[in-house]
Design a protein around this motif. Structure first.
Motif, short mmCIF file in Angstrom:
data_model
loop_
_atom_site.label_atom_id
_atom_site.label_comp_id
_atom_site.label_asym_id
_atom_site.label_seq_id
_atom_site.Cartn_x
_atom_site.Cartn_y
_atom_site.Cartn_z
N ASN A 65 29.14 36.62 41.19
CA ASN A 65 29.63 35.36 40.66
C ASN A 65 31.15 35.34 40.63
OD1 ASN A 65 29.24 32.81 39.29
ND2 ASN A 65 29.96 33.84 37.43
N ASP A 66 31.74 34.24 41.08
CA ASP A 66 33.20 34.10 40.99
C ASP A 66 33.54 33.93 39.51
OD1 ASP A 66 35.84 33.10 40.86
OD2 ASP A 66 35.68 32.38 42.92
N LEU A 67 34.27 34.91 38.97
CA LEU A 67 34.52 34.89 37.53
C LEU A 67 35.40 33.71 37.12
CD1 LEU A 67 34.78 38.74 36.99
CD2 LEU A 67 32.89 37.25 36.35
N LYS A 97 39.00 45.62 36.47
CA LYS A 97 38.23 45.47 37.70
C LYS A 97 37.03 46.36 37.55
CE LYS A 97 41.45 44.84 41.41
NZ LYS A 97 41.95 45.26 42.71
N LEU A 98 36.07 46.21 38.42
CA LEU A 98 34.91 47.10 38.35
C LEU A 98 35.31 48.53 38.71
CD1 LEU A 98 32.24 44.86 40.04
CD2 LEU A 98 32.49 45.41 37.62
N GLU A 154 20.00 38.57 35.93
CA GLU A 154 19.49 37.30 36.47
C GLU A 154 18.82 37.57 37.81
OE1 GLU A 154 21.54 37.81 38.75
OE2 GLU A 154 23.47 38.12 37.84
N SER A 174 30.93 39.79 46.16
CA SER A 174 31.32 40.39 44.87
C SER A 174 30.69 39.65 43.70
CB SER A 174 32.85 40.43 44.75
OG SER A 174 33.35 39.11 44.72
N LYS A 189 43.83 40.11 35.17
CA LYS A 189 44.11 41.29 36.01
C LYS A 189 44.18 42.58 35.19
CE LYS A 189 45.49 38.71 39.77
NZ LYS A 189 44.36 38.32 40.54
N ILE A 227 25.01 39.04 41.13
CA ILE A 227 23.89 38.19 41.53
C ILE A 227 23.53 38.38 43.01
CG2 ILE A 227 25.36 36.17 42.03
CD1 ILE A 227 22.98 34.50 40.79
N THR A 239 38.60 36.57 51.55
CA THR A 239 39.77 36.94 50.74
C THR A 239 39.41 37.09 49.26
OG1 THR A 239 40.35 34.62 50.51
CG2 THR A 239 41.45 35.85 52.29
N ARG A 240 38.29 36.54 48.85
CA ARG A 240 37.81 36.72 47.46
C ARG A 240 36.59 37.64 47.45
NH1 ARG A 240 41.95 34.73 45.09
NH2 ARG A 240 40.86 34.87 43.11
N LYS A 241 36.46 38.44 48.47
CA LYS A 241 35.32 39.37 48.60
C LYS A 241 33.99 38.61 48.55
CE LYS A 241 38.25 42.79 48.48
NZ LYS A 241 38.66 43.43 49.75
C1 LIG Z 1 27.83 30.19 37.23
C2 LIG Z 1 26.33 30.39 37.26
C3 LIG Z 1 25.79 31.63 37.85
C4 LIG Z 1 26.20 32.89 37.22
C5 LIG Z 1 25.41 34.04 37.72
C6 LIG Z 1 25.88 35.32 37.17
C7 LIG Z 1 26.08 36.37 37.94
C8 LIG Z 1 26.57 37.68 37.40
C9 LIG Z 1 27.39 38.45 38.37
O1 LIG Z 1 27.44 38.18 39.54
S1 LIG Z 1 28.23 39.71 37.65
C10 LIG Z 1 29.34 40.26 38.89
C11 LIG Z 1 30.66 39.55 38.83
N1 LIG Z 1 31.59 40.17 39.75
C12 LIG Z 1 32.53 41.02 39.36
O2 LIG Z 1 32.69 41.34 38.20
C13 LIG Z 1 33.44 41.53 40.45
C14 LIG Z 1 34.89 41.33 40.08
N2 LIG Z 1 35.72 41.87 41.15
C15 LIG Z 1 36.20 43.13 41.14
O3 LIG Z 1 35.97 43.91 40.24
C16 LIG Z 1 37.01 43.53 42.33
O4 LIG Z 1 37.64 42.39 42.86
C17 LIG Z 1 36.17 44.23 43.42
C18 LIG Z 1 35.74 45.59 42.90
C19 LIG Z 1 34.95 43.40 43.80
C20 LIG Z 1 37.03 44.42 44.69
O5 LIG Z 1 38.20 45.14 44.34
P1 LIG Z 1 39.36 45.29 45.44
O6 LIG Z 1 40.46 46.02 44.79
O7 LIG Z 1 38.79 45.85 46.69
O8 LIG Z 1 39.77 43.80 45.80
P2 LIG Z 1 40.54 42.76 44.87
O9 LIG Z 1 40.16 42.94 43.46
O10 LIG Z 1 41.99 42.78 45.18
O11 LIG Z 1 39.89 41.36 45.36
C21 LIG Z 1 40.52 40.48 46.28
C22 LIG Z 1 40.65 39.13 45.59
O12 LIG Z 1 39.33 38.63 45.33
C23 LIG Z 1 39.21 38.32 43.96
N3 LIG Z 1 37.84 38.53 43.52
C24 LIG Z 1 37.03 39.51 43.90
N4 LIG Z 1 35.86 39.41 43.30
C25 LIG Z 1 35.92 38.31 42.51
C26 LIG Z 1 35.01 37.68 41.63
N5 LIG Z 1 33.76 38.14 41.46
N6 LIG Z 1 35.41 36.58 40.99
C27 LIG Z 1 36.64 36.09 41.18
N7 LIG Z 1 37.57 36.64 42.00
C28 LIG Z 1 37.18 37.74 42.67
C29 LIG Z 1 40.18 39.26 43.27
O13 LIG Z 1 40.54 38.79 42.00
C30 LIG Z 1 41.32 39.27 44.23
O14 LIG Z 1 42.05 38.10 44.01
P3 LIG Z 1 43.68 38.10 44.10
O15 LIG Z 1 43.98 38.44 45.52
O16 LIG Z 1 44.07 36.74 43.68
O17 LIG Z 1 44.12 39.18 43.14
#
Ligand SMILES: CCCCC/C=C/CC(=O)SCCNC(=O)CCNC(=O)[C@H](O)C(C)(C)COP(=O)(O)OP(=O)(O)OC[C@H]1O[C@@H](n2cnc3c(N)ncnc32)[C@H](O)[C@@H]1OP(=O)(O)O
Length: 396
Positions: free
Chosen positions: A202-204, A395-396, A282, A200, A392, A251, A161-163
């Motif tokens: 790191n959990d932001l 998004k990417l 990273e 998806s 909100k 990541i 649910t959080r991808k």
């Molecule tokens: C802490 C130490 C280590 C750190 C290491 C660093 C790593 C760097 C990285 O990993 S950078 C990458 C970070 N990720 C992102 O920026 C992705 C963010 N997510 C999105 O842009 C989108 O959610 C999507 C494109 C992945 C998917 O979009 P879609 O429309 O298909 O789906 P939703 O956005 O509705 O997603 C469903 C719910 O999941 C939540 N969610 C998805 N990805 C993340 C995430 N990376 N972090 C937190 N939450 C995430 C999203 O917010 C939705 O939640 P909701 O249902 O409550 O709205």
């Protein structure tokens, strides 16, 4: 900057902080370790030394060397000893491990040391609980499903649910699962995702959990966790295969350079939007990606955030092979089951021969990337991007 950080900090939840230090001493190598990631007092250090004596399991030479190096760095600073001769194997290994830490500050080494002991303590607890064989560990991981059959341990991200975004707890669980898999009787370890996404990234929301020490402390803890997390992949001893069932972000993409094979569905995409998020690479990608695909292609991914299709990622060497989504699972698992019947020792040794020369370099790259990110996480660029996602607006 302080205003933005303050605003973000107010939004972020507070959490309790664990901090005891632990020390391990094994008579053979006289290695000393310390506990979790906060400031390490002398008292904590001594109490940790006592805890270490109670450890039931030897953590293995690689871990001991890392502990030795961190201990020396934390107590004496950068290595200034003459390099032992090539035939003085033990002292040379110790010297190499210490020297690889370069100019890592004493305080950071001490904290890293603390964190390593903490993970060691939990992993030794887990390895006594985890039984080799099928159905292992399903109850003990909240965000993973770990199964083992046909000689394959499968670690599946399980937050669909959080991808499959990687929460702080999930980082810890993945490290535990990998450490358990490195010791179990399987021959191959597979990482995959449950649901439509592989992961998806790191959990932001991880950055909303601010300890009493504030955002700087949070950045420091995160850098330690990141370094340990990536280090677990660098040191993983068996063939490690990613079965990328869908889009992969951040990541989860960068660490693919540390896998031995990457099979992807044609639905998968590969996206490292670091600049968009005010971040930097990273997972050792700053080193592995230019090596794998050449600097120009790596720049497009790591600096400009170009998202690759599975076909493009395969053409650039990041992915081993792409399969149609409709037959992906069947084809990949049939192949993996056949590979898992190959002689396990031979596969491990071949992996060592292929990878070991690079290990020291990879650990150094990992340390550098983690320390650069520690600064990035406190930047306006990163804080604003995180806030925009969490509120909100983006998004990417
Ligand atoms: C802490 C130490 C280590 C750190 C290491 C660093 C790593 C760097 C990285 O990993 S950078 C990458 C970070 N990720 C992102 O920026 C992705 C963010 N997510 C999105 O842009 C989108 O959610 C999507 C494109 C992945 C998917 O979009 P879609 O429309 O298909 O789906 P939703 O956005 O509705 O997603 C469903 C719910 O999941 C939540 N969610 C998805 N990805 C993340 C995430 N990376 N972090 C937190 N939450 C995430 C999203 O917010 C939705 O939640 P909701 O249902 O409550 O709205």
């Amino acid at each position: 900057m302080a205003g933005v950080a303050g605003r973000l900090a107010r939004r972020w939840c507070r959490s309790a902080v664990r901090s005891p230090l632990q020390v391990i001493s094994f008579p053979s190598l006289q290695l000393h370790l310390s506990g979790t990631a906060m400031r390490a007092s002398q008292e904590d250090f001594e109490s940790a030394m006592n805890q270490v004596k109670l450890l039931k399991k030897d953590p293995g030479n690689e871990v001991k060397l890392r502990l030795y190096a961190l201990y020396k760095q934390a107590t004496e600073g950068p290595c200034n000893m003459p390099k032992p001769g090539v035939f003085d194997f033990i002292n040379k290994a110790k010297w190499d491990a210490w020297n690889a830490l370069g100019s890592l500050p004493k305080e950071t080494a001490r904290q890293n040391y603390v964190d390593l002991v903490s993970s060691l303590t939990s992993s030794s607890e887990s390895s006594t609980q985890v039984k080799p064989g099928a159905d292992r560990g399903q109850q003990e991981y909240e965000n993973l499903v770990v199964t083992s059959e046909d000689g394959i341990t499968k670690i599946m991200f399980n937050r669909p649910t959080r991808k499959n975004a990687i929460s702080t707890q999930m980082y810890q669980e993945i490290m535990l699962a990998l450490k358990a898999a490195s010791k179990d009787d399987s021959t191959i370890t597979v990482v995959t995702g449950n649901g439509d996404y592989y992961c998806s990234g790191n959990d932001l929301a991880n950055f909303t959990d601010i300890p009493p020490g504030g955002v700087e402390e949070k950045a420091k803890q995160s850098a330690i966790m990141l370094r340990d997390f990536v280090g677990t992949f660098i040191d993983f001893p068996k063939p490690l295969v990613a079965v990328v069932n869908g889009p992969a972000v951040g990541i989860s993409v960068t660490i693919l350079g540390l896998f031995d094979a990457v099979y992807a569905s044609d639905r998968a995409t590969f996206h490292t939007p670091f600049s968009h998020l005010g971040l930097s690479p990273e997972g050792c990608a700053s080193y592995t990606f230019p090596k794998i695909m050449g600097p120009a292609k790596a720049t497009e991914m790591l600096i400009f955030g170009k998202k690759l299709t599975a076909g493009e990622a395969c053409a650039q060497g990041l992915v081993t092979e792409v399969f149609p989504d409709s037959t992906f699972q069947k084809e990949v698992w049939t192949r993996l089951k056949a590979y898992s019947k190959l002689p396990p020792n031979s596969m491990r040794i071949s992996k060592q021969v292929i990878r070991n020369m690079e290990k020291e370099k990879l650990h150094a790259v990992n340390a550098e990337e983690s320390s650069v990110l520690q600064e990035r996480w406190l930047s306006d660029e990163c804080i604003n991007a995180t806030m925009n996602f969490l509120s909100k607006k983006a998004k990417l």
